[in-house]
Design a protein around this motif. Structure first.
Motif, mmCIF file in Angstrom:
data_model
loop_
_atom_site.group_PDB
_atom_site.id
_atom_site.type_symbol
_atom_site.label_atom_id
_atom_site.label_comp_id
_atom_site.label_asym_id
_atom_site.label_seq_id
_atom_site.Cartn_x
_atom_site.Cartn_y
_atom_site.Cartn_z
ATOM 1 N N THR A 51 63.949 -13.034 93.364
ATOM 2 C CA THR A 51 63.215 -11.955 94.025
ATOM 3 C C THR A 51 62.121 -11.420 93.120
ATOM 4 O O THR A 51 61.003 -11.156 93.566
ATOM 5 C CB THR A 51 64.184 -10.822 94.420
ATOM 6 N N ASP B 292 62.023 -13.828 101.459
ATOM 7 C CA ASP B 292 63.149 -13.569 100.569
ATOM 8 C C ASP B 292 64.449 -13.598 101.354
ATOM 9 O O ASP B 292 64.776 -12.659 102.065
ATOM 10 C CB ASP B 292 62.971 -12.209 99.882
ATOM 11 N N GLU B 293 65.179 -14.660 101.233
ATOM 12 C CA GLU B 293 66.437 -14.843 101.958
ATOM 13 C C GLU B 293 66.335 -14.342 103.397
ATOM 14 O O GLU B 293 67.114 -13.481 103.811
ATOM 15 C CB GLU B 293 67.574 -14.111 101.231
HETATM 16 MG MG LIG Z 1 66.965 -11.358 95.567
#
Ligand SMILES: [Mg+2]
Ligand SMILES: Nc1ncnc2c1ncn2[C@@H]1O[C@H](COP(=O)(O)OP(=O)(O)OP(=O)(O)O)[C@@H](O)[C@H]1O
Lengths: 359, 268
Positions: free
Chosen positions: A48, A163-164
């Protein structure tokens, strides 16, 4: 040195939040135009943070980030023209779906009729026509995910970060969305950077994968390459499954390493640096590369006992243990009929047996 | 929505509802009981009413004192509301979004006026306002009321800010919005309801307040509560009750309006 097909490049970028621990260490990374790059790594490995460095929400402690040949270390996020899909979608709750998707166009002062046209085109692309006037809270998770995608794509960003994005969805929906994101990427030709800690997601979606561990890229390569030729024990463990156990290096021969285990000698490909005979090394073997047609005494054959057997439908997973107590897992088809307590001799082809330095 | 725990039996449920009704009755009955007195034909506070009339309302609307008090309250209330909302919102942003050294100490100081007995605040205000020459002035009252209502604004705005997802700001920035646009289009609209309820709290803190006004106001500087208060001491007449009845009606209308707003707000 600026290559024209690089979108963003990291030059020796390091990041620390507290001045002591480095969350990103000496990162060198080049995003190629149009590729689907996945940052894969366990929790806390700095994925991240890397994404936020690209987006401009965090700034490198040292090093340079370049975009189109220009250093962008201090360029504010709003001027980077990067679309981001957040894990929790981050849709504006007080706006309708159409208003959410129109937002990036409005701040760019696009004309009203063009906004309308592009918003409806974007909603068509993510199969959400007819939802334009709803509020985000009236949509399901998968639908909100699609709105977030549409919003991140509608202004033709030069780069899309995710992000995910599928972390909150159930497995089936996740698989559907994986395919949709893949085909959107293929249709648009925009560069995507995708963060996940799910290795199978990374393998199925990416053009290239960067495996992160403790803030450093362990390996950056195509999915096949990562899977077939992991560069170190961590990558082999983290991507796919691997049996790993220590052994003593005896030497190398025709590019193969020869190692000694308590149960016999193994030959394998190696990624060793400066190890010498007598040093401890790590043997890594994937379960599917263990076959059960070995002959005692042959090269790369080891005797073992089946200590557990788990039926998986298309295959059977066998837990094995050698005479000296090394435990490992193998896979066989159910037809082979191996049962608990059977004695077997397993064969490991030397190109599938990989020797890493011990770390 | 209120959700009852399932009561084990009908009897228990009945007892529960009865107690609830009694508590509610206890809360409103004294207030409701005085309302009819404002329509009484006689100046005596007695039941049964000797007869109906609107003379106290005529009194109320005809009196310059009451009219002045009403406008004074309105001015003091609005001015202190604007100030408290502005300052309180800024403080809430600082406390909720930024690293503040000695945060809990700062919080405690901000909340202080809400916790310290008003009489003490009023005395303290009196002395400090006198020191700077603001005793016996509307400015002094407005500043004091601002201090009293600030905590309500800080608390309500902080409550919405703590629930506010700061990823929304990042999302907006990534979509091309500069900091001012992000605030105007995203942050503010989402937290606006919190600011509005903070402002309402602030307004009614001032609208209701009598003690500080008694200390800080010149004899002729009367707000509604002060007018009622001195009315009770000087010449008790149902005019006060007429004023009170109108205020209650105002509160009820406002309450219904707010409840309605909240309901439609949830639906959207
Ligand atoms: Mg993360
Ligand atoms: N704002 C911050 N301040 C201080 N430390 C931080 C901050 N953000 C992240 N970290 C730390 O940096 C490290 C890496 O965090 P990061 O969020 O990049 O990991 P990640 O790979 O995305 O993990 P995950 O899969 O759990 O999301 C973690 O140890 C985390 O605690």
């Amino acid at each position: 040195m600026f290559s024209p097909d690089s979108v963003v490049s990291f030059k020796n970028v390091s990041k620390t939040y507290d001045g002591k621990t480095f969350v990103v260490r000496n990162l060198n990374l080049e995003l190629k135009k149009g590729e689907f790059l996945t940052l894969l790594g366990p929790s806390g490995s700095g994925k991240t943070t890397t994404l936020m460095l690209i987006a401009g929400f965090e700034h490198p402690t040292t090093g340079l980030i370049q975009m189109g040949g220009k250093v962008i270390n201090d360029l504010p996020p709003s001027r980077r023209n990067i679309g981001i899909v957040f894990q929790n979608y981050a849709l504006f709750p007080h706006m309708t779906i159409a208003e959410n998707v129109a937002f990036p166009l409005q701040v760019r002062r696009v004309s009203k009729p063009e906004i309308q046209e592009r918003v409806s085109a974007a909603l068509v692309k993510v199969q959400l026509t007819g939802f334009a006037e709803r509020k985000p809270s009236q949509l399901s998770g998968g639908q909100q995910q699609r709105v977030a995608l549409a919003r991140a794509l509608v202004f033709n960003p030069s780069l899309v970060l995710m992000d995910e994005p599928l972390g909150a969805l159930d497995r089936r929906l996740r698989e559907v969305m994986q395919l949709e994101i893949r085909s959107l990427h293929a249709a648009l030709g925009t560069t995507f950077v995708y963060v996940t800690h799910d290795q199978s997601e990374a393998l199925t979606m990416s053009d290239r994968i960067a495996v992160f561990h403790e803030g450093a890229v362990q390996q950056l390569a195509t999915p096949t390459d990562i899977y077939e030729n992991p560069r170190n024990g961590f990558v082999a463990r983290f991507v796919g499954e691997s049996n790993q156990f220590p052994a003593i290096l005896r030497g190398t021969e025709d590019g193969c390493a020869i190692v000694e285990t308590p149960d016999g000698v193994l030959k394998g490909r190696h990624f060793l640096a400066d190890e010498a005979g007598g040093d401890q090394v790590l043997v890594s073997i994937r379960p599917e590369n263990i076959s059960f047609d070995g002959n005692a005494g042959d090269d790369n054959c080891i005797g073992a006992k089946v200590i557990d057997r788990i039926f998986h439908g298309d295959h059977v997973q066998l837990s094995l243990e050698t005479a000296s107590g090394i435990k490992f897992v193998g896979r066989s088809s159910a037809e082979l009929g191996l049962q608990q307590d059977d004695d077997v001799v397993v064969r490991i082809r030397k190109e599938k047996c990989i020797i890493f330095s011990q770390k | 929505m209120i959700r009852f725990r399932p009561a084990s039996t009908v009897g228990a449920r009945l007892a529960f509802l009865t107690v609830c009704a009694l508590v509610l009755l206890f809360l409103v009955l004294p207030v409701v009981a005085i309302v009819p007195l404002s329509f009484s034909a006689d100046p005596w506070f007695t039941y049964p009413l000797p007869g109906w009339s609107l003379r106290w309302y005529q009194d109320l609307f005809g009196s310059e004192q009451w009219r002045n008090a009403f406008f004074n309250s309105l001015i003091v209330g609005s001015a202190s509301t604007v100030l408290a909302t502005l300052l309180g919102t800024l403080a809430a942003f600082g406390l909720a979004f930024h690293r503040v050294p000695f945060r809990s100490l700062v919080m405690a100081i901000v909340i202080c006026p809400m916790i310290v007995p008003v009489v003490i605040t009023a005395v303290a205000m009196y002395f400090s306002m006198q020191a700077v020459g603001l005793a016996n002035s509307y400015t002094g009252i407005i500043l004091a009321h601002t201090a009293l209502s600030c905590p309500f604004v800080v608390l309500t705005v902080m409550a919405v800010l703590n629930r506010f997802d700061r990823n929304l700001e990042r999302a907006a920035a990534s979509l091309g919005a500069g900091p001012i646009t992000v605030f105007r289009k995203v942050t503010f609209p989402i937290i606006a309801p919190g600011i509005v309820s903070g402002a309402l709290f602030a307004f009614f803190t001032s609208w209701d307040e009598v003690i500080v006004v008694l200390f800080l106001g010149a004899p002729d500087q009367r707000t509604l509560p002060r007018q009622m208060f001195s009315g009770i001491r000087e010449q008790l007449s149902p005019t006060i009750i007429a004023a009170a009845t109108l205020l209650i009606a105002g509160y009820i209308i406002l309450g219904i309006f707010m409840a309605f707003r909240r309901d439609t707000g949830v639906q959207r």
